[in-house]
Design an enzyme around this catalytic site. Structure first.
Site, short mmCIF file in Angstrom:
data_model
loop_
_atom_site.label_atom_id
_atom_site.label_comp_id
_atom_site.label_asym_id
_atom_site.label_seq_id
_atom_site.Cartn_x
_atom_site.Cartn_y
_atom_site.Cartn_z
N TRP A 131 78.70 35.99 -23.73
CA TRP A 131 79.86 36.18 -22.85
C TRP A 131 80.99 36.99 -23.48
CZ3 TRP A 131 83.47 34.48 -26.02
CH2 TRP A 131 83.07 33.57 -27.00
N LYS A 155 69.37 38.17 -18.55
CA LYS A 155 69.83 36.77 -18.50
C LYS A 155 71.15 36.77 -19.24
CE LYS A 155 70.11 32.40 -20.44
NZ LYS A 155 71.56 32.40 -20.00
N HIS A 156 72.23 36.69 -18.46
CA HIS A 156 73.54 36.70 -19.11
C HIS A 156 73.94 35.26 -19.43
CE1 HIS A 156 76.92 38.74 -20.62
NE2 HIS A 156 76.95 39.74 -19.76
N GLY A 207 73.67 36.91 -29.63
CA GLY A 207 74.22 35.56 -29.48
C GLY A 207 74.25 34.85 -30.80
N SER A 208 74.17 33.53 -30.71
CA SER A 208 74.31 32.71 -31.91
C SER A 208 72.97 32.57 -32.63
CB SER A 208 74.81 31.33 -31.51
OG SER A 208 73.81 30.71 -30.72
N GLU A 229 70.74 40.17 -32.48
CA GLU A 229 72.11 40.52 -32.91
C GLU A 229 72.89 39.22 -32.92
OE1 GLU A 229 73.07 43.50 -33.75
OE2 GLU A 229 71.38 44.69 -33.07
N LEU A 230 73.02 38.62 -34.11
CA LEU A 230 73.54 37.25 -34.15
C LEU A 230 74.94 37.18 -34.78
CD1 LEU A 230 70.12 35.59 -35.01
CD2 LEU A 230 71.06 36.20 -32.78
N GLU A 360 80.51 30.25 -39.28
CA GLU A 360 81.23 31.22 -38.44
C GLU A 360 82.28 30.47 -37.62
OE1 GLU A 360 79.11 32.97 -35.06
OE2 GLU A 360 80.17 34.84 -35.42
P1 NAP Z 1 74.46 31.84 -27.55
O1 NAP Z 1 74.81 30.46 -27.17
O2 NAP Z 1 73.35 32.03 -28.51
O3 NAP Z 1 74.14 32.61 -26.18
C1 NAP Z 1 73.67 33.93 -26.14
C2 NAP Z 1 72.68 34.08 -25.00
O4 NAP Z 1 71.48 33.37 -25.32
C3 NAP Z 1 73.19 33.46 -23.70
O5 NAP Z 1 72.67 34.19 -22.62
C4 NAP Z 1 72.60 32.06 -23.75
O6 NAP Z 1 72.47 31.44 -22.49
C5 NAP Z 1 71.25 32.33 -24.35
N1 NAP Z 1 70.70 31.17 -25.06
C6 NAP Z 1 71.32 30.38 -25.95
N2 NAP Z 1 70.48 29.41 -26.40
C7 NAP Z 1 69.31 29.62 -25.76
C8 NAP Z 1 68.05 28.94 -25.80
N3 NAP Z 1 67.84 27.90 -26.59
N4 NAP Z 1 67.07 29.40 -24.99
C9 NAP Z 1 67.28 30.46 -24.19
N5 NAP Z 1 68.46 31.14 -24.11
C10 NAP Z 1 69.45 30.72 -24.90
O7 NAP Z 1 75.70 32.62 -28.13
P2 NAP Z 1 77.23 32.42 -27.72
O8 NAP Z 1 77.73 31.25 -28.48
O9 NAP Z 1 77.39 32.45 -26.26
O10 NAP Z 1 77.85 33.77 -28.31
C11 NAP Z 1 78.58 33.84 -29.45
C12 NAP Z 1 77.72 34.21 -30.62
O11 NAP Z 1 77.19 35.53 -30.43
C13 NAP Z 1 78.48 34.27 -31.91
O12 NAP Z 1 77.73 33.67 -32.94
C14 NAP Z 1 78.64 35.76 -32.15
O13 NAP Z 1 78.86 36.10 -33.50
C15 NAP Z 1 77.37 36.29 -31.61
N6 NAP Z 1 77.47 37.70 -31.28
C16 NAP Z 1 76.76 38.61 -32.01
C17 NAP Z 1 76.88 39.97 -31.75
C18 NAP Z 1 76.10 40.99 -32.55
O14 NAP Z 1 76.02 42.14 -32.11
N7 NAP Z 1 75.55 40.65 -33.71
C19 NAP Z 1 77.72 40.39 -30.74
C20 NAP Z 1 78.43 39.44 -30.00
C21 NAP Z 1 78.30 38.10 -30.28
P3 NAP Z 1 73.47 30.26 -22.02
O15 NAP Z 1 74.83 30.85 -21.97
O16 NAP Z 1 72.93 29.91 -20.69
O17 NAP Z 1 73.36 29.17 -23.03
#
Ligand code: NAP
Length: 458
Positions: A131, A155-156, A207-208, A229-230, A360
């Protein structure tokens, strides 16, 4: 999560919610995207450039509405949202102008025959996005793959479904063929099934670590290529000779741009002892000058976090850090609002035993370290599970480049902070993931490097 709702983190109002797709909607979507891939296979990348130009222009034309939905869903300041839309338009233009050249066949010197490899599309790609940059994260995957010829299923994140819908709508209205980008609201189980489908050939997740390892595991199980990209815990190294004005400017946004919710925010500020007090002073001044308010109001400089949950999680992390010995050098005063405001904070005295040392903090928390010298700064920067980005602030750019080469991260910005553009590769190492997005490197993420060799016939 995967319960798709639009909740304004400034007002706490839930203004939209979205159902998961039915099995037949998913099947139809994969069919549509796959059929497009098969059509695109017979067309040259050049044939899609005009449409990508139109998409770029459409984002510019719809800047206000795209920016507003992002701000209403995740609290980003409206000026930053508009900047994000413009960045995405520029990324689309970049791939429309340069993509086909990058996809030209590559000749190979070989004694065995005339050899080259083609750079071909592989098929439908599943993009799972976070997001924090609701449009940019999608465009990073969509724009290069549109030229390559790989359709995208999206899938956003559960909290930006309206931004996802608007992104898909603008792309479609700009003239992209049906199936170029299909927005779905799948549950995690549905996502697993989509990744397992033989018509889906790759998975791009930003994501994370938690989300990344789960989705990467599923991709691996199904032998699907993936890019991850975490998260990051980026070091911002201040060397003895840092220009005071450059330092001040970089620090002014290092930890508060997007309310600190950037993977490449400068989460660990590492200052050599001659500059430590100055760094604390500049950071405090920049934090204290912030003005909380409605992120739709251009006068606001301190927005709420993306959600009440995110605020609670960050608060807990800070409490644990303080319990483990961190000192609070400064925290922004109380904010009289029901919004998800986190008061920006500066922490010092975080030692290696503190859980904060290798975590983080995804919000406006600056952890500042004092080190003896440059060698200690580099060692501290590298003592991390993450390896995404880093900054080096120094008046001697050549020397800063030598320091950059010693840092174990995927990216280093000298005399600045987070930066992104179509031609610059983005990505990290260690637990920050693997693969690159953007640039020529990112464009090749889901390309089939198809060797063709003609053997001598005599
Ligand atoms: P997140 O919870 O991992 O979510 C990212 C995406 O993955 C969302 O669409 C989420 O869906 C989905 N997701 C999460 N867990 C899942 C699972 N077990 N099975 C299937 N889909 C799953 O990440 P966030 O907390 O929203 O975002 C922040 C993180 O992103 C931070 O750690 C940040 O550093 C990282 N990030 C990295 C970059 C990069 O380029 N390296 C850029 C931006 C952000 P749901 O929302 O439905 O859970």
């Amino acid at each position: 999560m995967a319960k798709y709702q639009s909740i304004n983190p400034y007002t706490n109002e839930t203004f939209a919610s979205y159902d998961n797709p039915t099995a037949s909607q998913i099947e139809d979507s994969i069919n549509l995207a796959h059929a497009l891939y098969q059509k695109w296979r017979h067309e040259e990348p050049e044939s899609r450039c005009k449409t990508l130009h139109q998409i770029a222009t459409a984002f510019r034309e719809h800047e206000q509405e795209m920016a507003e939905i992002m701000t209403r869903e995740m609290g980003k300041m409206i000026g930053e949202s508009k900047g994000e839309v413009e960045l995405c338009a520029s990324i689309c233009y970049y791939y429309a102008d340069h993509g086909p050249e990058m996809l030209k066949p590559q000749p190979i010197e070989s004694k065995l025959g005339k050899a080259y490899y083609l750079k071909q599309a592989t098929g439908v790609i599943m993009a799972c996005e976070p997001w924090n940059f609701p449009l940019y994260q999608v465009i990073r995957v969509f724009a290069p793959n549109f030229i390559v010829g790989n359709p995208i299923l999206l899938k956003h994140a559960h909290n930006v479904p309206g931004s996802a819908a608007m992104t898909a709508k603008i792309i479609k209205q700009a003239g992209a063929p049906e199936g170029s980008l299909i927005n779905l609201y799948p549950s995690y189980d549905q996502l697993d099934d989509i990744i397992a489908d033989p018509r889906v050939q790759g998975v791009a997740l930003t994501g994370s670590e938690r989300g990344g390892s789960s989705v990467a595991e599923n991709a691996g199980k199904n032998l699907k290529k993936s890019t991850m990209e975490l998260g990051g815990n980026d070091a911002f190294i201040v060397l003895d000779d840092a220009d005071p004005q450059v330092l001040k400017k970089a620090l002014s946004t290092a930890r508060t741009y997007n309310d600190g919710q950037v993977c490449t925010s400068s989460k660990r500020i590492i200052a050599v002892k001659t500059r430590y007090d100055e760094v604390l002073h500049e950071l405090k001044n920049s934090f204290a000058a912030l003005k909380p308010g409605d992120p739709l109001d251009p006068a606001t400089t301190l927005p709420p976090m993306n959600s009440a949950n995110a605020k609670d999680k960050l608060t807990k992390q800070v409490d644990e850090a303080v319990k483990a010995g961190a000192k609070v050098f400064y925290q922004y005063p109380e904010i009289d609002s029901a919004g998800a405001f986190f008061r920006p904070i500066i922490l010092t005295n975080v030692d290696k035993q503190n859980p904060a040392y290798d975590q983080e903090f995804f919000g406006p928390v600056a952890i500042v370290y004092e080190v003896e010298d440059e060698d200690e700064a580099i060692a501290l920067a590298n003592d991390s599970s993450y390896g995404l980005g880093s900054s080096v602030i120094s008046a001697d750019v050549k020397h800063a480049q030598e320091v950059a080469a010693q840092i174990e991260t995927g990216m280093t910005v000298i005399n600045g902070t987070w930066i992104s553009s179509g031609e610059l590769p983005f990505g990290g190492i260690k637990k920050s993931g693997y693969g690159r997005e953007l640039s020529e490197l990112g464009m090749m993420a889901f390309v089939n490097e198809h060797l063709v060799i003609s053997m001598p016939t005599e």
